[in-house]
Scaffold this active site. Structure first.
Site, PDB file in Angstrom:
ATOM      1  N   HIS A   1     -19.516   7.425   8.233  1.00 11.31           N
ATOM      2  CA  HIS A   1     -18.381   7.440   9.151  1.00 11.31           C
ATOM      3  C   HIS A   1     -18.682   6.675  10.443  1.00 11.31           C
ATOM      4  O   HIS A   1     -19.828   6.583  10.855  1.00 11.31           O
ATOM      5  CB  HIS A   1     -18.019   8.887   9.521  1.00 11.31           C
ATOM      6  CG  HIS A   1     -17.788   9.744   8.327  1.00 11.31           C
ATOM      7  ND1 HIS A   1     -18.364  10.989   8.192  1.00 11.31           N
ATOM      8  CD2 HIS A   1     -17.064   9.551   7.206  1.00 11.31           C
ATOM      9  CE1 HIS A   1     -17.984  11.522   7.040  1.00 11.31           C
ATOM     10  NE2 HIS A   1     -17.202  10.668   6.421  1.00 11.31           N
TER      11      HIS A   1
ATOM     12  N   TYR B   1     -24.710  17.247  16.363  1.00 16.09           N
ATOM     13  CA  TYR B   1     -24.367  15.881  16.762  1.00 16.09           C
ATOM     14  C   TYR B   1     -23.876  15.914  18.197  1.00 16.09           C
ATOM     15  O   TYR B   1     -22.962  16.662  18.518  1.00 16.09           O
ATOM     16  CB  TYR B   1     -23.174  15.344  15.961  1.00 16.09           C
ATOM     17  CG  TYR B   1     -23.271  15.285  14.481  1.00 16.09           C
ATOM     18  CD1 TYR B   1     -23.360  14.052  13.852  1.00 16.09           C
ATOM     19  CD2 TYR B   1     -23.186  16.428  13.697  1.00 16.09           C
ATOM     20  CE1 TYR B   1     -23.379  13.967  12.470  1.00 16.09           C
ATOM     21  CE2 TYR B   1     -23.215  16.355  12.325  1.00 16.09           C
ATOM     22  CZ  TYR B   1     -23.316  15.121  11.710  1.00 16.09           C
ATOM     23  OH  TYR B   1     -23.334  15.044  10.350  1.00 16.09           O
TER      24      TYR B   1
END
Length: 186
Positions: free
Chosen positions: A65, A135
């Site tokens: 992604h 993240y």
């Protein structure tokens, strides 16, 4: 003393960050993020979003992604439990390493993170069951700016360490690159 060891990778701007640790009989202390230190090596924007994932099954692939400008993001990816093979693919138009990939094992034990600059796609494969990731993103998720590559994209040819046991339906549907794909203009 610097709290991080910064290790360059073969892809410009992509860095492996090793957290230094102080240990004694009680356990350990490790700084996870320091804006001043990480700004100097590429995390040059404020943290806008923090995401956590848990992937249950060994061999699962998530990704690849990215977000396109003006929502291109810097990511700092860390594995809190389990082990993963973390991958970044250079999608920057004009880059000397365009469509090259870099992969590294991240785990709680090695205390390493991958600092991924703007213009890269990101994905990972779990090397154990129950892998938990954290993240840090420089930009909030913008659905209209989302892009993706198929994990088995032949022009990139990632050498996943295990047979792929699971991918989401969404990730399976990511298209292969067209012959005229020239990258992301930052």
């Amino acid at each position: 003393m610097a709290q991080f060891e910064v290790i360059a990778t073969p892809l410009a701007g992509l860095k492996l960050i090793r957290r230094r640790c102080s240990e004694d009989s009680r356990g350990y202390f490790s700084r996870f993020f320091c804006a001043a230190e990480l700004n100097a090596v590429g995390f040059s924007k404020p943290v806008a979003q923090i995401n956590q994932t848990l992937t249950r099954r060994c061999g699962t692939v998530r990704g690849l992604h990215f977000q396109a400008p003006p929502h291109a993001e810097i990511k700092l990816v860390s594995c809190l439990s389990g082990r993963i093979f973390d991958v970044a693919v250079d999608l920057r138009r004009g880059s000397s390493t365009f469509l090259h990939w870099f992969g590294v094992e991240l785990s709680a034990q090695n205390r390493e993170s991958l600092l991924i600059p703007q213009g890269f796609a990101h994905g990972f494969q779990t090397l154990a069951d129950d892998c938990e990731l954290l993240y840090l993103h420089s930009t909030a998720y913008a659905p209209a700016a989302e892009g993706a590559l198929h994990a088995l994209e032949p022009r990139v040819a990632i050498d996943w360490p295990l047979a792929i046991t699971e991918m989401s339906e969404r990730d399976r549907q990511h298209p292969n690159l067209t012959s005229d794909f020239q990258g992301i203009e930052l």
